[in-house]
Scaffold this active site. Structure first.
Site, PDB file in Angstrom:
ATOM      1  N   ASP A 226       0.830  -1.211   0.000  1.00 35.34           N
ATOM      2  CA  ASP A 226       0.000   0.000   0.000  1.00 35.34           C
ATOM      3  C   ASP A 226       0.867   1.266   0.000  1.00 35.34           C
ATOM      4  O   ASP A 226       1.876   1.345   0.700  1.00 35.34           O
ATOM      5  CB  ASP A 226      -0.845  -0.034   1.284  1.00 35.34           C
ATOM      6  CG  ASP A 226      -1.836   1.112   1.364  1.00 35.34           C
ATOM      7  OD1 ASP A 226      -2.811   1.082   0.601  1.00 35.34           O
ATOM      8  OD2 ASP A 226      -1.630   2.033   2.180  1.00 35.34           O
ATOM      9  N   GLU A 295       1.071  -0.544  -5.031  1.00 31.02           N
ATOM     10  CA  GLU A 295       0.018   0.458  -5.179  1.00 31.02           C
ATOM     11  C   GLU A 295       0.651   1.844  -5.130  1.00 31.02           C
ATOM     12  O   GLU A 295       1.196   2.262  -4.105  1.00 31.02           O
ATOM     13  CB  GLU A 295      -1.012   0.362  -4.055  1.00 31.02           C
ATOM     14  CG  GLU A 295      -2.240   1.213  -4.355  1.00 31.02           C
ATOM     15  CD  GLU A 295      -2.542   2.325  -3.384  1.00 31.02           C
ATOM     16  OE1 GLU A 295      -3.622   2.907  -3.490  1.00 31.02           O
ATOM     17  OE2 GLU A 295      -1.696   2.652  -2.522  1.00 31.02           O
TER      18      GLU A 295
HETATM   19  C1  NOJ Z   1      -4.460   3.187  -0.485  1.00 26.38           C
HETATM   20  C2  NOJ Z   1      -5.638   2.370  -0.093  1.00 26.38           C
HETATM   21  O1  NOJ Z   1      -6.127   1.707  -1.216  1.00 26.38           O
HETATM   22  C3  NOJ Z   1      -6.659   3.328   0.498  1.00 26.38           C
HETATM   23  O2  NOJ Z   1      -7.886   2.707   0.706  1.00 26.38           O
HETATM   24  C4  NOJ Z   1      -6.081   3.874   1.773  1.00 26.38           C
HETATM   25  O3  NOJ Z   1      -6.970   4.835   2.307  1.00 26.38           O
HETATM   26  C5  NOJ Z   1      -4.723   4.525   1.536  1.00 26.38           C
HETATM   27  N1  NOJ Z   1      -3.866   3.739   0.693  1.00 26.38           N
HETATM   28  C6  NOJ Z   1      -4.000   4.725   2.839  1.00 26.38           C
HETATM   29  O4  NOJ Z   1      -3.572   3.499   3.355  1.00 26.38           O
END
Ligand code: NOJ
Length: 564
Positions: A226, A295
């Site tokens: 993430d 991500e």
């Molecule tokens: C990306 C995640 O997909 C999202 O849902 C989240 O709020 C942020 N990162 C922070 O972790």
């Protein structure tokens, strides 16, 4: 040597070489990757919230629809300020989702069914309720430097204190929050309840390896990392932080351009370290590649470096988010432009591609683009080379439910997170409870898995058809010369061709517009209709001579096949 023997050896060599070409495609390179949002997928105990046992009970569904791998949004213990992206304990399961035994059972069953299971991993921040943060507040046991702490600025004239920089958090407001107890500010790039780890501290890096090892030892197949582009922030040698230039914020706002918090090179180096760790783990323990999905809403140059910079390798699969911003005005030409943006850099350099049109952070594509385009998008995403990513419910064309709201104030992402629509029974078959954490979309009696299972040409059937095609020789040959091509044939019609040269060819023709389109002499082949959506007037098995004029009805999306 007799000529007969020579011919045999040559044939054997060809066979081996031929096998190598497609067999070198690793599982993550051409997967049908399904994104499970655990709160909303399946509730097994009637409390209105999805859970691990619920997921286990639905694993067979993945096999039926041709999914090969899954990734699950966070399942760790959390106060749920950001629905699990605020982790309180990185090695404990959130009790509402189940127990560690439930997790082990889920993983075992997934592997029994030959499904890969990738866990979300949230390395950039923890919850403020995490023990590590609490210890850091108290400067305990070497935890002093685990988070990004700073005294802030003191006005020499008034003595007033202000945050260390003008940085804004992604979700709004200052990225710095004052802690009375420690008498310092801490950095948080998302909610104030998500303090940022200090990744320049080796102890933090080490602990993250330990956490990864914990889950790898249980048998997970990889991680979706993430917010990787936020890992490290710019800090001057004298310990101060540079202000964001004025005017760089969202919509030209006064600040908040994330110039010093996002995409710092040091974040890339951390990804390389993780990759080394994962590869080493595989070397020591055997088994398939433990893949890293990245991500990051970053440009392709940054993403390309995440994969490799020529000397180091990083994440195998940075998510391609180019399609999550497609909207009602996007046409085939937009899709071609967005696809090219990725392919021109990432494919050319790394022979890697993946296609994401939906996730839990963005409005669902049927709502953004229009429900008539669901099947066209399913065909395009699965026909383009590489890995297709499906957000739960996308396979049946679930739209947003605008009225969904889980709190006060509502989470702006609630509409795309409503419960999975399995059937026409209470709560769409998601839960037997009296209520569900988010309301079920009232369209569920006619938009659900069970209904679509029984309807020829439903979105689910198109999805299944496409995942089946991904297993054909033509689709598997995507890394070979002439293995694929794509283009906008007109403003509204997108075409993808997948080829096993000299053997077979599949051709997707998807009309995203509300007008009849026609084309003359696309190729000299006569092809057969093998997949048709409900807008098509044709029948399965019909032949189409593409040397003449062909027509596509509004929103018609089809797959044609030719073989030698
Ligand atoms: C990306 C995640 O997909 C999202 O849902 C989240 O709020 C942020 N990162 C922070 O972790």
């Amino acid at each position: 040597m007799s000529s007969c023997l020579l011919r045999f050896l040559a044939a054997l060599l060809l066979c081996v070489v031929g096998a190598t070409a497609t067999d070198t495609v690793d599982w993550w390179e051409s997967a049908t990757l399904y994104h499970i949002y655990p709160r909303s997928f399946m509730d097994s105990n009637g409390d209105g919230i999805g859970d691990l046992n619920g997921i286990t009970s639905r694993l067979a569904f993945f096999k039926k629809i041709g999914v090969t791998a899954t990734w699950i949004s966070p399942i760790y213990d959390s106060p749920m300020a950001d629905m699990g992206y605020d982790v309180a304990n990185f090695t404990k399961i959130y009790p509402v989702f189940g127990t560690m035994e439930d997790f082990d059972a889920l993983l075992a069953k997934a592997h029994e069914l030959d499904l890969k299971l990738v866990l979300d991993f949230v390395p950039n921040h923890s919850s403020d309720e995490c023990e590590w943060f609490q210890k850091s507040i108290r400067r305990e046991d070497g935890y002093d430097d685990w988070y990004v702490w700073d005294d802030g600025k003191i006005d020499p004239e008034t003595g007033a204190r202000s945050p260390p920089s003008n940085w804004r958090a992604t979700f709004g407001g200052s990225a710095w929050t004052w802690v009375e107890e420690r008498q310092q500010y801490y950095l948080h790039q998302f909610l104030a309840k998500q303090p940022d780890f200090n990744f320049t501290n080796p102890a933090v890096r080490e602990r993250m390896f330990e956490v990864m090892k914990f889950w790898l030892d249980r048998g997970v197949d990889g991680f979706r990392m993430d917010a990787t582009n936020f890992l490290v922030e710019k800090r001057f040698e004298n310990g101060t932080y540079p202000d964001d230039p004025v005017g760089t914020g969202p919509g030209g706002g006064p600040m908040g351009g994330f110039s010093y918090t996002k995409d710092q090179w040091e974040s890339t180096e951390i990804i390389y370290e993780w990759r080394e760790f994962l590869d080493e783990y595989q070397r020591l323990n055997g088994g398939d590649t433990r893949a890293m999905i990245i991500e990051a809403y970053s440009n392709v140059t940054v993403l390309s470096n995440y994969i490799s910079n020529g000397t180091h390798v990083g994440g195998q699969l940075p998510m391609n988010f180019n399609f999550v911003s497609l909207n009602e005005n996007s046409d085939a030409e937009t899709i071609e432009t967005q696809a090219n943006e990725w392919m021109d850099v990432i494919w050319v350099k790394h022979k890697m591609a993946n296609w994401v049109a939906n996730n839990h952070d963005n409005s669902r594509s049927p709502t953004r683009m229009g429900e008539s385009k669901v099947d066209a998008m399913t065909m395009i995403i699965h026909a383009l080379p590489g890995t297709s990513v499906t957000y739960y419910g996308e396979e049946i064309g679930m739209p947003d439910y605008a009225a969904a709201c889980s709190g006060n104030p509502c989470n702006f992402r609630d509409p795309e997170r409503t419960p999975m629509q399995w059937n026409g029974s209470i709560n769409a078959g998601f839960s037997t409870g009296n209520s569900t954490w988010l309301p079920v979309n009232p369209n569920y009696p006619f938009l659900n898995v069970q209904v679509q299972r029984g309807v020829a040409r439903s979105s689910l059937q198109i999805f299944k058809g496409m995942t089946a095609l991904k297993k054909t020789a033509a689709f598997k040959a995507f890394k070979e010369e002439g293995g694929f091509s794509y283009s906008a044939l007109s403003k509204q019609v997108f075409q993808v061709i997948r080829t096993a040269v000299g053997q077979e060819e599949y051709r997707v023709l998807a009309n995203l517009g509300n007008q009849i389109e026609y084309f003359d002499g696309l190729t000299n082949k006569t092809m057969e209709y093998v997949l048709l959506n409900s807008y098509s007037p044709h029948r399965y098995g019909d032949k189409l001579d593409l040397s003449g004029r062909i027509y596509l009805m509004p929103y018609e999306a089809v797959v044609l096949h030719w073989s030698e």
